[in-house]
Design an enzyme around this catalytic site. Sequence first.
Site, PDB file in Angstrom:
ATOM      1  N   ASP A  31     -50.786  -1.868 -78.717  1.00  0.00           N
ATOM      2  CA  ASP A  31     -50.843  -1.074 -79.947  1.00  0.00           C
ATOM      3  C   ASP A  31     -50.695  -2.034 -81.136  1.00  0.00           C
ATOM      4  O   ASP A  31     -49.618  -2.591 -81.348  1.00  0.00           O
ATOM      5  CB  ASP A  31     -49.690  -0.058 -79.914  1.00  0.00           C
ATOM      6  CG  ASP A  31     -49.886   1.075 -80.896  1.00  0.00           C
ATOM      7  OD1 ASP A  31     -50.883   1.061 -81.626  1.00  0.00           O
ATOM      8  OD2 ASP A  31     -49.022   1.973 -80.928  1.00  0.00           O
ATOM      9  N   LYS A 123     -48.752   5.807 -75.030  1.00  0.00           N
ATOM     10  CA  LYS A 123     -49.291   6.440 -76.234  1.00  0.00           C
ATOM     11  C   LYS A 123     -50.695   6.981 -75.994  1.00  0.00           C
ATOM     12  O   LYS A 123     -51.578   6.257 -75.553  1.00  0.00           O
ATOM     13  CB  LYS A 123     -49.311   5.398 -77.351  1.00  0.00           C
ATOM     14  CG  LYS A 123     -49.846   5.906 -78.664  1.00  0.00           C
ATOM     15  CD  LYS A 123     -49.434   4.967 -79.772  1.00  0.00           C
ATOM     16  CE  LYS A 123     -50.177   5.231 -81.062  1.00  0.00           C
ATOM     17  NZ  LYS A 123     -49.698   4.355 -82.134  1.00  0.00           N
ATOM     18  N   ARG A 283     -54.887  -4.449 -89.627  1.00  0.00           N
ATOM     19  CA  ARG A 283     -55.220  -3.057 -89.321  1.00  0.00           C
ATOM     20  C   ARG A 283     -55.716  -2.299 -90.559  1.00  0.00           C
ATOM     21  O   ARG A 283     -55.193  -2.500 -91.659  1.00  0.00           O
ATOM     22  CB  ARG A 283     -53.973  -2.365 -88.765  1.00  0.00           C
ATOM     23  CG  ARG A 283     -54.249  -0.951 -88.267  1.00  0.00           C
ATOM     24  CD  ARG A 283     -52.972  -0.282 -87.816  1.00  0.00           C
ATOM     25  NE  ARG A 283     -52.070  -0.121 -88.929  1.00  0.00           N
ATOM     26  CZ  ARG A 283     -50.763   0.128 -88.796  1.00  0.00           C
ATOM     27  NH1 ARG A 283     -50.227   0.224 -87.608  1.00  0.00           N
ATOM     28  NH2 ARG A 283     -49.999   0.260 -89.859  1.00  0.00           N
TER      29      ARG A 283
END
Length: 491
Positions: A31, A123, A283
């Site tokens: 992640d 997740k 990101r």
Amino acid sequence: MGRFMSYWVVIYVIGLARSSLAVNVLFLLADDGGFELGVYRNRIVQTPNIDALAKNSLIFNQAHTSVSSCSPSRAALLSGIPSHQNGMYGLHHGVHHFSSLDSVTTLTSILSKNQIYTGIIGKKHVGPENVYPFDFAHTEQTHESILQVGRNITNIKLLTREFLKEARKKQFFLYIGFHDPHRCGHTHPEYGSFCEKFGDGDEGHGVIPDWTPVVYRPEDVFVPYFIQDTQAAREDIAAQYTTISRLDAGVGLVLEELRVTDVLKNTLIIYTSDNGIPFAAGRTNLYDSGSAVPLLIASPETSARKYEVTNYLTSLVDLVPTIIDWYGLLDSCGVKFPGNSLLPLLQKEKPQSKAKIFYSHNLHEVTMYYPMRAIRTKRYKLIHNLNFNSPFPIDQDLYVSPSFQDLLNRTKQGQTKFWYRSLKHYAHRPEWELFDMKHDPEEVDNLVFTPKYKDILQGLKTDLWLWQKNSSDPWLCSPNGILEHDECMSL
Ligand SMILES: *[C@@H]1O[C@H](CO)[C@@H](O)[C@H](O)[C@H]1NC(C)=O
Ligand SMILES: *[C@@H]1O[C@H](CO)[C@@H](O)[C@H](O)[C@H]1NC(C)=O
Ligand SMILES: *[C@@H]1O[C@H](CO)[C@@H](O)[C@H](O)[C@H]1NC(C)=O
């Protein structure tokens, strides 16, 4: 004639072997994980398990997510089609509430139809449930703590063991959605010290039985070109490394569970990340600093290329056809994917003269409307910022991070040249950005108005437009297309 005969016999035998053998897939997803890995030449961070996996893998040097945002990336990963086409325009959870369109066919729905047992631990962050079904699920969406299913590696190990009890009797697909090394403590103080910094708060020490935290010194870390080299940023990176080492230990535990169950040899193992690291220019950006991701594909028994590096320009939308191909279902599944199976690459490098990949970003948090479309070839990248009149939005957990606060503080103090761009330029982007990746890998020198690149610009614009058309992009003519394309007048 004889040669052709034996060629077909070999194909037939391989096909037979593939379809009669129970083959499995283990998909390991970090992640916000970047290149902070030994295999990608980071000599400081300790990632012995991922490095060992790399010894059996083809190592991709040019893999990119199609969208640098969590839920959209995961939806694209599982559907094989871009964000604007699968409907996951932003984050899935809470008030953001984005979901894929009900009509989308996904990897796990295809696998379920073919009696392949599917599992997810950690997740998930995509929906609706009927579009992304899993037979075995322990995720935040089954109302378990994301810290326990996504960061507590002992728990992840035990859940993997439980999954394998049933799965070993069948063909399986197991997706481990690690929550590491996502940021944690700043935005979730209620999680207590489990979650401090990057999730390596004191409470976790010793109470995750399989975890011995590795602590790094800020002066030792490697600072990527897109992060300022300051004490605050170095401390942030050191915390990130500790969390990556926990992720790595988790990868080791999961692989060990597969090994003792004796299923490793038939299992295709993929390690990648949903998007770039949670730092400015990482990101949510379509610069390489936000879009490039690590990708390892290991096929322990059948791969001819172990511990080899490929510069094949790859989009993560290629993973659905790759996985479906591994199960031998590419022709029978009835779905035509825009990506290509990467399995042939495991045997032999393919020439890639006209390589191009595409990106599609819309939002991240619900307030962060900033649609971008982009195309990248080996040499150039063209980004279309559709909402260029607005400043580039900053997500919450990045905003409160020490490294971003440090950027803000220094900028306010009038300091310049401590970062590779200025915050002002970062926030205010032109409609089009064209970069020569060979001479400008940091993507700071926009060539859109350089006459020499006029034809290249036009060619890339045309390819991007055709791709948007072909992938039914709702933003095709919005907001400025109507001014630029006659076709938009009649749509
Ligand atoms: C992690 O999971 C294990 C196994 O379920 C459990 O014993 C331990 O208490 C958990 N650790 C934390 C910090 O919650
Ligand atoms: C459009 O996309 C499909 C797959 O989604 C592909 O088969 C086809 O070649 C594409 N056409 C063009 C013109 O790019
Ligand atoms: C930034 O400035 C604020 C206000 O002066 C201060 O509280 C904070 O510690 C600074 N943060 C960093 C990372 O420099």
